[in-house]
Design a protein around this motif. Structure first.
Motif, PDB file in Angstrom:
ATOM      1  N   ARG A  20     -63.055  37.278  10.096  1.00  0.00           N
ATOM      2  CA  ARG A  20     -63.273  36.499  11.316  1.00  0.00           C
ATOM      3  C   ARG A  20     -63.823  35.142  10.946  1.00  0.00           C
ATOM      4  NH1 ARG A  20     -63.583  40.827  15.585  1.00  0.00           N
ATOM      5  NH2 ARG A  20     -63.040  42.630  14.346  1.00  0.00           N
ATOM      6  N   GLY A  21     -63.052  34.121  11.224  1.00  0.00           N
ATOM      7  CA  GLY A  21     -63.437  32.774  10.815  1.00  0.00           C
ATOM      8  C   GLY A  21     -63.927  31.942  11.979  1.00  0.00           C
ATOM      9  N   LEU A  22     -63.795  30.628  11.824  1.00  0.00           N
ATOM     10  CA  LEU A  22     -64.316  29.718  12.839  1.00  0.00           C
ATOM     11  C   LEU A  22     -63.211  29.174  13.738  1.00  0.00           C
ATOM     12  CD1 LEU A  22     -67.072  27.806  10.837  1.00  0.00           C
ATOM     13  CD2 LEU A  22     -67.336  29.649  12.498  1.00  0.00           C
ATOM     14  N   ALA A  75     -62.291  50.264   9.307  1.00  0.00           N
ATOM     15  CA  ALA A  75     -61.926  49.982  10.701  1.00  0.00           C
ATOM     16  C   ALA A  75     -60.447  49.664  10.884  1.00  0.00           C
ATOM     17  CB  ALA A  75     -62.775  48.838  11.228  1.00  0.00           C
ATOM     18  N   ASN A 122     -63.258  40.719  24.635  1.00  0.00           N
ATOM     19  CA  ASN A 122     -63.215  42.072  24.081  1.00  0.00           C
ATOM     20  C   ASN A 122     -61.859  42.341  23.430  1.00  0.00           C
ATOM     21  OD1 ASN A 122     -65.553  44.171  24.654  1.00  0.00           O
ATOM     22  ND2 ASN A 122     -65.586  42.684  26.317  1.00  0.00           N
ATOM     23  N   LYS A 173     -58.544  41.450  16.246  1.00  0.00           N
ATOM     24  CA  LYS A 173     -58.886  41.098  14.862  1.00  0.00           C
ATOM     25  C   LYS A 173     -59.450  42.302  14.096  1.00  0.00           C
ATOM     26  CE  LYS A 173     -58.937  37.205  13.406  1.00  0.00           C
ATOM     27  NZ  LYS A 173     -57.891  36.529  12.621  1.00  0.00           N
ATOM     28  N   ARG A 174     -59.193  43.497  14.580  1.00  0.00           N
ATOM     29  CA  ARG A 174     -59.716  44.701  13.924  1.00  0.00           C
ATOM     30  C   ARG A 174     -59.509  44.664  12.410  1.00  0.00           C
ATOM     31  NH1 ARG A 174     -60.560  49.922  15.136  1.00  0.00           N
ATOM     32  NH2 ARG A 174     -59.922  49.631  17.299  1.00  0.00           N
ATOM     33  N   GLY A 175     -60.618  44.792  11.696  1.00  0.00           N
ATOM     34  CA  GLY A 175     -60.537  44.894  10.241  1.00  0.00           C
ATOM     35  C   GLY A 175     -60.163  43.604   9.530  1.00  0.00           C
ATOM     36  N   MET A 199     -57.902  48.718  23.549  1.00  0.00           N
ATOM     37  CA  MET A 199     -58.478  47.999  22.410  1.00  0.00           C
ATOM     38  C   MET A 199     -58.400  48.819  21.124  1.00  0.00           C
ATOM     39  SD  MET A 199     -61.781  46.349  24.317  1.00  0.00           S
ATOM     40  CE  MET A 199     -62.729  46.112  22.827  1.00  0.00           C
ATOM     41  N   GLY A 240     -61.902  31.918  19.290  1.00  0.00           N
ATOM     42  CA  GLY A 240     -61.875  33.361  19.491  1.00  0.00           C
ATOM     43  C   GLY A 240     -60.713  33.815  20.339  1.00  0.00           C
ATOM     44  N   MET A 270     -61.558  40.556  20.104  1.00  0.00           N
ATOM     45  CA  MET A 270     -62.284  41.204  19.006  1.00  0.00           C
ATOM     46  C   MET A 270     -61.498  42.393  18.470  1.00  0.00           C
ATOM     47  SD  MET A 270     -66.280  41.015  20.087  1.00  0.00           S
ATOM     48  CE  MET A 270     -66.139  41.765  21.706  1.00  0.00           C
ATOM     49  N   ALA A 271     -60.854  43.133  19.400  1.00  0.00           N
ATOM     50  CA  ALA A 271     -60.069  44.290  18.980  1.00  0.00           C
ATOM     51  C   ALA A 271     -58.807  43.849  18.241  1.00  0.00           C
ATOM     52  CB  ALA A 271     -59.692  45.135  20.192  1.00  0.00           C
ATOM     53  N   LEU A 330     -64.918  48.037  14.886  1.00  0.00           N
ATOM     54  CA  LEU A 330     -63.803  47.085  14.818  1.00  0.00           C
ATOM     55  C   LEU A 330     -63.803  46.335  13.488  1.00  0.00           C
ATOM     56  CD1 LEU A 330     -63.745  45.598  18.431  1.00  0.00           C
ATOM     57  CD2 LEU A 330     -62.110  47.148  17.404  1.00  0.00           C
ATOM     58  N   ARG A 389     -68.913  47.326  15.024  1.00  0.00           N
ATOM     59  CA  ARG A 389     -68.804  47.874  13.671  1.00  0.00           C
ATOM     60  C   ARG A 389     -67.519  48.695  13.546  1.00  0.00           C
ATOM     61  NH1 ARG A 389     -73.030  51.417  12.923  1.00  0.00           N
ATOM     62  NH2 ARG A 389     -74.565  49.795  13.277  1.00  0.00           N
ATOM     63  N   GLU A 429     -68.388  52.166   7.169  1.00  0.00           N
ATOM     64  CA  GLU A 429     -67.630  52.215   8.425  1.00  0.00           C
ATOM     65  C   GLU A 429     -66.780  50.965   8.667  1.00  0.00           C
ATOM     66  OE1 GLU A 429     -70.136  52.609  11.832  1.00  0.00           O
ATOM     67  OE2 GLU A 429     -68.464  52.872  13.214  1.00  0.00           O
ATOM     68  N   HIS A 430     -67.383  49.787   8.496  1.00  0.00           N
ATOM     69  CA  HIS A 430     -66.644  48.575   8.866  1.00  0.00           C
ATOM     70  C   HIS A 430     -65.443  48.317   7.956  1.00  0.00           C
ATOM     71  CE1 HIS A 430     -69.634  46.904   5.978  1.00  0.00           C
ATOM     72  NE2 HIS A 430     -68.647  46.137   5.639  1.00  0.00           N
ATOM     73  N   GLY A 483     -67.470  51.681  24.232  1.00  0.00           N
ATOM     74  CA  GLY A 483     -66.259  51.156  23.608  1.00  0.00           C
ATOM     75  C   GLY A 483     -66.006  49.685  23.860  1.00  0.00           C
ATOM     76  N   ARG A 518     -67.926  30.799  20.638  1.00  0.00           N
ATOM     77  CA  ARG A 518     -66.609  31.176  21.146  1.00  0.00           C
ATOM     78  C   ARG A 518     -65.576  31.331  20.030  1.00  0.00           C
ATOM     79  NH1 ARG A 518     -67.591  27.105  25.084  1.00  0.00           N
ATOM     80  NH2 ARG A 518     -68.496  27.985  26.968  1.00  0.00           N
ATOM     81  N   THR A 519     -66.016  31.136  18.784  1.00  0.00           N
ATOM     82  CA  THR A 519     -65.085  31.373  17.672  1.00  0.00           C
ATOM     83  C   THR A 519     -64.972  32.874  17.409  1.00  0.00           C
ATOM     84  OG1 THR A 519     -66.835  31.294  16.018  1.00  0.00           O
ATOM     85  CG2 THR A 519     -65.764  29.198  16.566  1.00  0.00           C
ATOM     86  N   GLU A 520     -64.031  33.251  16.558  1.00  0.00           N
ATOM     87  CA  GLU A 520     -63.886  34.660  16.175  1.00  0.00           C
ATOM     88  C   GLU A 520     -65.205  35.188  15.632  1.00  0.00           C
ATOM     89  OE1 GLU A 520     -60.882  34.370  13.231  1.00  0.00           O
ATOM     90  OE2 GLU A 520     -59.233  34.214  14.664  1.00  0.00           O
TER      91      GLU A 520
END
Lengths: 307, 265
Positions: free
Chosen positions: B113-115, B79, B102, B108-110, B161, B118, B105-106, A176, A174, B75-76, B92, A156-158
């Motif tokens: 991403r840590g712990l 982003a 979802n 945090k685009r680019g 997103m 989320g 995640m969007a 993103l 990808r 690509e990544h 998408g 559930r983390t980032e």
């Protein structure tokens, strides 16, 4: 009565200790959608490393906790073969598994290392005054609970979200900005860290490490995951890991029953394979039955109309 | 904002002869340009978006986004500069994950991403607010898996997103083509609204010539890997579909006779 109770506890212990491996298989097969065969090599590797460390006198807990690190690298190797060298996921796992066979023999020095005279995590507990009858059950309960908690939180983390999305929709995550190659390497690494930990505990539980003890691990793990899914629909991450754990316990009970029914221990791999085939094919067989019934219904209606 | 300089991309075909999917494409976009891209099948429209997004590299040429040369970036690593919505609503979003996951995640685009968690409580309020702007009631379904949504809802979510972290560039690859007419119109209106907020350049591929002329500020037509037509407002706003086809004829000296592009006129 007490004998049956003892047997049930023994089966529960097995279910729990193998559940750590099943959660690893859940991570690779379900979360990452990666059929990872490294497992058949990383499981005995965990046992081999633990056996070697314990026989040279490393503290059992310290030795056991080092094992997942090695397991991580074994899994990461498969991940790299797949992502960096573009070798198919199945073949990448087979290659690592094959290589690990030799590595494991090197680690152990021979095909079988008994651990009866060395201290294990279980004897450490028993020396602390915990009765031998419950020490394994207690320890494995705690280990499984910690593993489940940590993995659930992690997913559930980032980072965990990105890992799950890599298995769900690689192109999307990808776009993103996530390097999905790294995600697969880390994810398969993490899965095999758990598998190796399970192997280390099993070796100490059964009192030996054996070069052949990994055969069929991935199938047993998959069987646990599939059984778990049938009983607990994996609506969330927590349900998924819980399913793998419950599935592992049920699977060990099934094995126990098969033995009671008179199957030889050597027949168990066959029994397991049949179980997995049955579980995997049940969906398509059900579909076929439904379809033929629908066709029959349509045919019947057709006859009525023509009458 | 976006500079494409002499982009070329050749694909191998089964006959062994390569096909030029992009042939010396040069294009310059201003920060608020909303460009619609038309062209028959195989004209290179999707290839153009894929090369800009970095799904595969161009054979030659240069891509500069917001002053940064991204030609050799994977690509990544591109982003953070652009959002993208695909034709297939499934593409998408991650179906097994919840709406808020979802969105997170969007969000945090680019970024790294840590712990950390989320989906935090603070994020949740922000997501709810953003989802409410869609008017689809998704703000009350944050924890539901996305696979339970309809195609239109999924596409609206994907569009949200794609623009959540305010990228400078939005790539739309026939993003309404797989939807029923009414939903397609709603998604298109949402697109226009997002584009209208400014500070966003949009590249929208479409097969619908009328739509191509009615939305945006500029229309380009591609044919066999080249840009054969490039018209902007105010000239464009006077144009009809038949003008567009005539202009194509004048530019290429041949009739545009692709069934698909004509069918949807």
């Amino acid at each position: 009565m007490s004998l049956a109770f003892g047997a049930v506890i023994r089966v529960l212990e097995q279910g729990l200790v193998y559940a750590v491996m099943a959660v690893g298989v859940y991570l690779s097969s379900r979360v990452l959608d990666f059929p990872d065969l490294t497992v058949d090599g990383s499981f005995p590797m965990g046992a081999a490393i633990a056996a070697r460390l314990l026989t040279v006198g490393v503290h059992p807990f310290a030795g056991t906790l080092l094992v997942p690190v090695a397991g991580f690298f074994a899994g990461a190797a498969t991940g790299m073969l797949n992502t960096k060298l573009r070798i198919s996921n199945l073949l990448a796992g087979i290659l690592t598994m094959t290589a690990l066979y030799s590595v494991n023999l090197r680690i152990m020095g021979r095909a079988n290392v008994p651990l009866l005279r060395t201290g294990t995590v279980l004897t450490v507990l028993q020396n602390k005054g915990i009765p031998p009858g419950v020490s394994a059950f207690l320890l494995f309960c705690i280990v499984v609970a910690v593993v489940k908690l940590v993995i659930d939180l992690f997913l559930r983390t980032e980072f965990g979200l990105a890992l799950r999305a890599t298995g769900d929709n690689e192109a999307m995550i990808r776009s993103l900005g996530v390097n999905t190659d790294s995600m697969k390497i880390m994810g398969i690494g993490l899965a095999n860290a758990l598998v190796a930990l399970s192997g280390a505990l099993v070796a100490q539980y059964q009192g030996f490490a054996d070069i052949g003890m990994g055969i069929g691990t991935v199938v047993a793990g998959l069987a646990s995951v599939i059984i778990g899914e049938a009983i607990i629909p994996p609506r969330s991450v927590g349900m998924g890991t819980l399913g793998a754990i419950i599935g592992s316990i049920i699977y060990r009970f099934a094995v126990f029953l098969a033995l009671r029914l008179g199957f030889a221990p050597t027949d168990l791999k066959l029994v397991t394979a049949v179980l997995v085939i049955a579980a995997l094919s049940s969906k398509s067989i059900k579909q076929r039955i439904d379809n033929s019934e629908r066709r029959k219904a349509v045919r019947d209606v057709g006859t009525e109309v023509s009458l | 904002m976006l500079e494409l300089r002499s982009l070329c991309k050749k694909f191998q075909t089964s006959t062994g002869n390569g096909r030029m999917a992009l042939n010396n494409v040069t294009l310059s976009l201003q920060p608020n340009d909303f460009v619609t891209i038309i062209g028959s099948n195989g004209a290179g429209k999707s290839t153009l978006l894929n090369v800009i997004a970095g799904v595969f590299p161009a054979d030659s040429g240069q891509i500069v986004i917001d002053g940064e040369d991204v030609t050799s970036l994977p690509e990544h690593r591109r982003a953070s500069l652009m959002g993208r919505v695909f034709q297939d609503p499934m593409q998408g979003t991650a179906g097994s994950m919840s709406i808020e996951e979802n969105m997170a995640m969007a969000y945090k685009r680019g970024m790294r991403r840590g712990l950390s968690k989320g989906v935090s409580v603070k994020h949740r309020d922000f997501f709810r607010e953003k989802l409410a702007t869609l008017g689809l009631g998704l703000e009350d379904r944050l924890q539901e898996p996305v696979k339970l949504l309809s195609g239109g809802q999924r596409q609206a979510l994907a569009l949200l997103m794609a623009t959540l972290s305010r990228p400078k560039l939005l790539l739309l690859d026939e993003h309404t083509a797989a939807l029923d007419p009414r939903t397609a119109q709603e998604i298109q209106e949402l697109t226009n609204e997002i584009a209208g907020r400014g500070n966003l350049a949009v590249l929208m591929v479409t097969h619908n010539l009328r739509l191509a002329l009615s939305v945006g500020t500029r229309t380009i037509m591609m044919h066999e890997g080249e840009i054969v037509l490039d018209v902007s407002d105010p000239e464009r706003s006077e144009m009809t579909v038949s003008d567009l086809l005539k202009r194509f004829h004048d530019a290429r000296g041949e009739q545009l006779s692709d069934d698909r592009i004509l069918l949807e006129v």
